[in-house]
Design a protein around this motif. Sequence first.
Motif, PDB file in Angstrom:
ATOM      1  N   ALA A 170      -9.327  -0.055  -4.019  1.00 54.86           N
ATOM      2  CA  ALA A 170      -8.740   1.285  -4.566  1.00 54.86           C
ATOM      3  C   ALA A 170      -7.520   0.596  -5.369  1.00 54.86           C
ATOM      4  CB  ALA A 170      -8.237   2.165  -3.580  1.00 54.86           C
ATOM      5  N   THR A 171      -7.639   1.029  -6.635  1.00 53.73           N
ATOM      6  CA  THR A 171      -6.578   0.535  -7.607  1.00 53.73           C
ATOM      7  C   THR A 171      -5.292   1.158  -7.413  1.00 53.73           C
ATOM      8  OG1 THR A 171      -7.084   2.098  -9.348  1.00 53.73           O
ATOM      9  CG2 THR A 171      -8.347   0.090  -9.543  1.00 53.73           C
ATOM     10  N   SER A 172      -4.343   0.458  -7.641  1.00 54.67           N
ATOM     11  CA  SER A 172      -2.666   0.922  -8.067  1.00 54.67           C
ATOM     12  C   SER A 172      -2.373   0.505  -9.353  1.00 54.67           C
ATOM     13  CB  SER A 172      -1.930   0.516  -6.959  1.00 54.67           C
ATOM     14  OG  SER A 172      -1.796  -0.879  -6.852  1.00 54.67           O
ATOM     15  N   HIS A 192      -2.619   5.692  -1.821  1.00 55.87           N
ATOM     16  CA  HIS A 192      -3.625   4.560  -1.640  1.00 55.87           C
ATOM     17  C   HIS A 192      -4.269   4.664  -0.319  1.00 55.87           C
ATOM     18  CE1 HIS A 192      -4.896   0.292  -1.268  1.00 55.87           C
ATOM     19  NE2 HIS A 192      -5.082   0.301  -2.652  1.00 55.87           N
ATOM     20  N   ARG A 214      -8.025   4.830  -9.080  1.00 58.83           N
ATOM     21  CA  ARG A 214      -7.132   5.914  -8.875  1.00 58.83           C
ATOM     22  C   ARG A 214      -6.419   6.431 -10.328  1.00 58.83           C
ATOM     23  NH1 ARG A 214      -3.057   4.215  -5.666  1.00 58.83           N
ATOM     24  NH2 ARG A 214      -2.241   6.349  -5.237  1.00 58.83           N
ATOM     25  N   ASP A 233      -8.969  -3.892   0.284  1.00 62.64           N
ATOM     26  CA  ASP A 233      -8.553  -2.401   0.993  1.00 62.64           C
ATOM     27  C   ASP A 233      -9.444  -2.142   1.985  1.00 62.64           C
ATOM     28  OD1 ASP A 233      -6.525  -2.552  -0.805  1.00 62.64           O
ATOM     29  OD2 ASP A 233      -7.573  -1.490  -2.454  1.00 62.64           O
ATOM     30  N   TYR A 288       0.916  -1.511  -0.096  1.00 61.35           N
ATOM     31  CA  TYR A 288      -0.163  -0.016  -0.076  1.00 61.35           C
ATOM     32  C   TYR A 288       0.894   1.382   0.018  1.00 61.35           C
ATOM     33  CZ  TYR A 288      -3.256  -3.593   1.612  1.00 61.35           C
ATOM     34  OH  TYR A 288      -3.918  -4.705   1.967  1.00 61.35           O
TER      35      TYR A 288
END
Length: 158
Positions: free
Chosen positions: A84-86, A19, A114, A58, A15
């Motif tokens: 939540a995307t990375s 994020h 994101r 998440d 993370y």
Amino acid sequence: MDTETIEGVITPVMYSWGHQSVIDVIRQQLRPSQETLDLCAGRGDLELPGTGDCYVPDLAYVPDELARTEGALLPDQTLLVVEATSAETADTDRIVKRRRYGQFGAPLYLLVDRQERSCTLFSEPGELGYTRVEGPHPFGVAVRLPEPFDVDLDTTRF
């Protein structure tokens, strides 16, 4: 470091501060609902029976009495799952987890993308995934979380 098993592949979960800041904003806004509904919010394991997969969302909201158990929970025991995307996880969150959370009965799945700077709420889980999609909504547009939350989520700080 956390790990999750996605489609049979053990994957490390890392993370960034960016994020985590998105997840923190969501937690702050849902804290009143969490207290009123007697929920636990966190990143506990969600098992997908019969697949060998176990996800670490998440953020997930589950009834407090279920959160007191030692083992993994099932997606249908949640009230809301948030991813939540990375850059590394975007496709998995958009495609694989969206389908699997729906197939395994998570009632609400909020995808905070994101990279695309948008939020999409998936609901009405079914055999092939979710049957209802609201969004994508660009960051800055409120996203309505239905009952039991009944909250307009402010996305301007995402």
